[in-house]
Motif scaffolding. Sequence first.
Motif, PDB file in Angstrom:
ATOM      1  N   TYR A  78      11.140 -40.912   0.361  1.00 12.86           N
ATOM      2  CA  TYR A  78      12.308 -40.094   0.042  1.00 12.86           C
ATOM      3  C   TYR A  78      12.015 -39.089  -1.073  1.00 12.86           C
ATOM      4  N   HIS A  79      10.950 -39.328  -1.815  1.00 11.98           N
ATOM      5  CA  HIS A  79      10.521 -38.389  -2.853  1.00 11.98           C
ATOM      6  C   HIS A  79      10.329 -36.986  -2.283  1.00 11.98           C
ATOM      7  N   PHE A  80       9.975 -36.901  -0.995  1.00 14.04           N
ATOM      8  CA  PHE A  80       9.659 -35.618  -0.372  1.00 14.04           C
ATOM      9  C   PHE A  80      10.770 -35.125   0.560  1.00 14.04           C
ATOM     10  N   ASP A  81      11.962 -35.662   0.453  1.00 10.31           N
ATOM     11  CA  ASP A  81      13.035 -35.262   1.375  1.00 10.31           C
ATOM     12  C   ASP A  81      13.192 -33.747   1.457  1.00 10.31           C
ATOM     13  N   ARG A  82      13.368 -33.098   0.327  1.00 13.17           N
ATOM     14  CA  ARG A  82      13.637 -31.666   0.321  1.00 13.17           C
ATOM     15  C   ARG A  82      12.390 -30.864   0.673  1.00 13.17           C
ATOM     16  N   VAL A  83      11.223 -31.265   0.174  1.00 11.81           N
ATOM     17  CA  VAL A  83       9.980 -30.570   0.520  1.00 11.81           C
ATOM     18  C   VAL A  83       9.743 -30.639   2.023  1.00 11.81           C
ATOM     19  N   ALA A  84       9.959 -31.811   2.613  1.00  4.27           N
ATOM     20  CA  ALA A  84       9.785 -31.961   4.063  1.00  4.27           C
ATOM     21  C   ALA A  84      10.744 -31.068   4.831  1.00  4.27           C
ATOM     22  N   GLU A  85      11.979 -31.004   4.379  1.00  4.94           N
ATOM     23  CA  GLU A  85      12.975 -30.146   5.032  1.00  4.94           C
ATOM     24  C   GLU A  85      12.557 -28.681   4.980  1.00  4.94           C
ATOM     25  N   LEU A  86      12.034 -28.244   3.845  1.00  6.09           N
ATOM     26  CA  LEU A  86      11.644 -26.852   3.675  1.00  6.09           C
ATOM     27  C   LEU A  86      10.406 -26.480   4.492  1.00  6.09           C
ATOM     28  N   LEU A  87       9.505 -27.438   4.719  1.00  2.00           N
ATOM     29  CA  LEU A  87       8.238 -27.143   5.380  1.00  2.00           C
ATOM     30  C   LEU A  87       8.225 -27.487   6.867  1.00  2.00           C
ATOM     31  N   ALA A  88       9.241 -28.208   7.344  1.00  2.00           N
ATOM     32  CA  ALA A  88       9.222 -28.677   8.729  1.00  2.00           C
ATOM     33  C   ALA A  88       9.294 -27.541   9.745  1.00  2.00           C
ATOM     34  N   GLY A  89       9.740 -26.362   9.324  1.00  2.00           N
ATOM     35  CA  GLY A  89       9.772 -25.242  10.257  1.00  2.00           C
ATOM     36  C   GLY A  89       8.404 -24.722  10.633  1.00  2.00           C
ATOM     37  N   SER A  90       7.391 -25.054   9.831  1.00  2.00           N
ATOM     38  CA  SER A  90       6.045 -24.529  10.077  1.00  2.00           C
ATOM     39  C   SER A  90       4.975 -25.600  10.212  1.00  2.00           C
ATOM     40  N   PHE A  91       5.312 -26.850   9.877  1.00  3.98           N
ATOM     41  CA  PHE A  91       4.296 -27.904   9.862  1.00  3.98           C
ATOM     42  C   PHE A  91       4.831 -29.194  10.483  1.00  3.98           C
ATOM     43  N   ASP A  92       3.898 -29.967  11.006  1.00  6.59           N
ATOM     44  CA  ASP A  92       4.164 -31.332  11.472  1.00  6.59           C
ATOM     45  C   ASP A  92       4.077 -32.230  10.244  1.00  6.59           C
ATOM     46  N   ILE A  93       5.216 -32.662   9.726  1.00  7.46           N
ATOM     47  CA  ILE A  93       5.277 -33.376   8.455  1.00  7.46           C
ATOM     48  C   ILE A  93       5.285 -34.883   8.713  1.00  7.46           C
ATOM     49  N   ILE A  94       4.311 -35.574   8.158  1.00  7.15           N
ATOM     50  CA  ILE A  94       4.238 -37.034   8.242  1.00  7.15           C
ATOM     51  C   ILE A  94       4.288 -37.587   6.824  1.00  7.15           C
ATOM     52  N   ARG A  95       5.254 -38.464   6.556  1.00  2.00           N
ATOM     53  CA  ARG A  95       5.355 -39.040   5.209  1.00  2.00           C
ATOM     54  C   ARG A  95       5.589 -40.549   5.310  1.00  2.00           C
ATOM     55  N   PRO A  96       4.593 -41.315   4.921  1.00  6.40           N
ATOM     56  CA  PRO A  96       4.719 -42.776   4.960  1.00  6.40           C
ATOM     57  C   PRO A  96       5.212 -43.347   3.637  1.00  6.40           C
ATOM     58  N   ASP A  97       5.807 -44.541   3.701  1.00  7.17           N
ATOM     59  CA  ASP A  97       5.945 -45.378   2.524  1.00  7.17           C
ATOM     60  C   ASP A  97       4.586 -46.048   2.311  1.00  7.17           C
ATOM     61  N   LEU A  98       3.976 -45.803   1.170  1.00  7.50           N
ATOM     62  CA  LEU A  98       2.672 -46.401   0.904  1.00  7.50           C
ATOM     63  C   LEU A  98       2.782 -47.917   0.842  1.00  7.50           C
ATOM     64  N   PRO A  99       1.724 -48.637   1.198  1.00  3.15           N
ATOM     65  CA  PRO A  99       1.737 -50.099   1.075  1.00  3.15           C
ATOM     66  C   PRO A  99       2.129 -50.537  -0.335  1.00  3.15           C
ATOM     67  N   GLY A 100       3.063 -51.491  -0.393  1.00  8.88           N
ATOM     68  CA  GLY A 100       3.579 -51.972  -1.664  1.00  8.88           C
ATOM     69  C   GLY A 100       4.879 -51.326  -2.063  1.00  8.88           C
ATOM     70  N   PHE A 101       5.328 -50.326  -1.288  1.00  7.74           N
ATOM     71  CA  PHE A 101       6.521 -49.568  -1.666  1.00  7.74           C
ATOM     72  C   PHE A 101       7.432 -49.354  -0.465  1.00  7.74           C
ATOM     73  N   GLY A 102       8.695 -49.033  -0.769  1.00  3.85           N
ATOM     74  CA  GLY A 102       9.638 -48.686   0.281  1.00  3.85           C
ATOM     75  C   GLY A 102       9.755 -49.764   1.335  1.00  3.85           C
ATOM     76  N   ARG A 103       9.894 -49.330   2.575  1.00  5.38           N
ATOM     77  CA  ARG A 103      10.093 -50.261   3.677  1.00  5.38           C
ATOM     78  C   ARG A 103       8.787 -50.707   4.326  1.00  5.38           C
ATOM     79  N   THR A 104       7.662 -50.200   3.828  1.00  6.54           N
ATOM     80  CA  THR A 104       6.376 -50.722   4.307  1.00  6.54           C
ATOM     81  C   THR A 104       6.132 -52.105   3.731  1.00  6.54           C
ATOM     82  N   GLY A 105       6.412 -52.278   2.454  1.00  4.36           N
ATOM     83  CA  GLY A 105       6.260 -53.587   1.845  1.00  4.36           C
ATOM     84  C   GLY A 105       4.833 -53.890   1.418  1.00  4.36           C
ATOM     85  N   PRO A 106       4.610 -55.097   0.894  1.00  4.91           N
ATOM     86  CA  PRO A 106       3.320 -55.437   0.280  1.00  4.91           C
ATOM     87  C   PRO A 106       2.196 -55.633   1.278  1.00  4.91           C
TER      88      PRO A 106
END
Length: 281
Positions: free
Chosen positions: A43-71
């Motif tokens: 979610y740190h990149f919500d706005r950046v992803a929104e701004l760049l999605a018109g020109s790029f294929d944006i992939i943003r994971p929760d890194l291991p240990g964080f968010g909904r990916t978990g440990p």
Amino acid sequence: MVERSDADADSKFTAVDDLRIHYKRSGRGPTLVLLHGSGSSLYHFDRVAELLAGSFDIIRPDLPGFGRTGPRPDRDYRIPAYASTIARFVEVLGVEHYSVLGNSLGGNIAWNMALDHPERSTALILANATGYPEKTVPGAMRLARNPLLRPLLRHWSPRSAVERGLRSSVGPGSTIVDDAMIDRAYRLLSLPGNRSAFVDLANTDQPDRSTEIPRISVPTLVLRSASIDGQHFARDIADSRELIHPDGGHLLPEEQPEWVADAVADFLDARAAGNRADDAR
């Protein structure tokens, strides 16, 4: 593998090794992978992803240990292990070549990926990245290294501590830290295993690869807040470009998303134009 029940409508999951990585994907065009920092999430990149999605294929994971990916089941939070996992994650998604934008810990992972997989990396963008030994350690990590506090912090931390951590990570004039941001960060930290994973990460003996940074051959853009210390990427990476924001804090992509998105788009568009010119010769 833990399935997170509170996923968003646009959440995706994919299996990588013994992990089930949570990610979001949007837009069309050349692939740009966004890697968040410690104590954060995609979610740190919500706005950046929104701004760049018109020109790029944006992939943003929760890194291991964080968010909904978990440990990580193996509790291996060394940066090269992160880099290997994310490289495999992108490969599982069927992406052969990609650019990477990383903030803080995510930047450290990004430049390790550029070292270890230069044949797949098309560009590297480092936003207040870590990786030099003299970089200041955040207060939350210093607390997690306290042998008296470690057992407690694996199971409990107050919402007020999350708020203090967020407020200390932004520039003095920033107003982005509100109740919604604090509640989201606290909710994600409270998911099973995430507190313990943060303690494990904070106490991991990280290999110092900073002497290898001059070997990075991937085209590199360095985005830095003027107040951030321990940043020598522009000095050490040949032909890299550095832009400095005078007022940003550590969470530069979240504090100044338009500035970051414009810088990234200009850099990647210039790279693409240069490649097309080379192909035409």
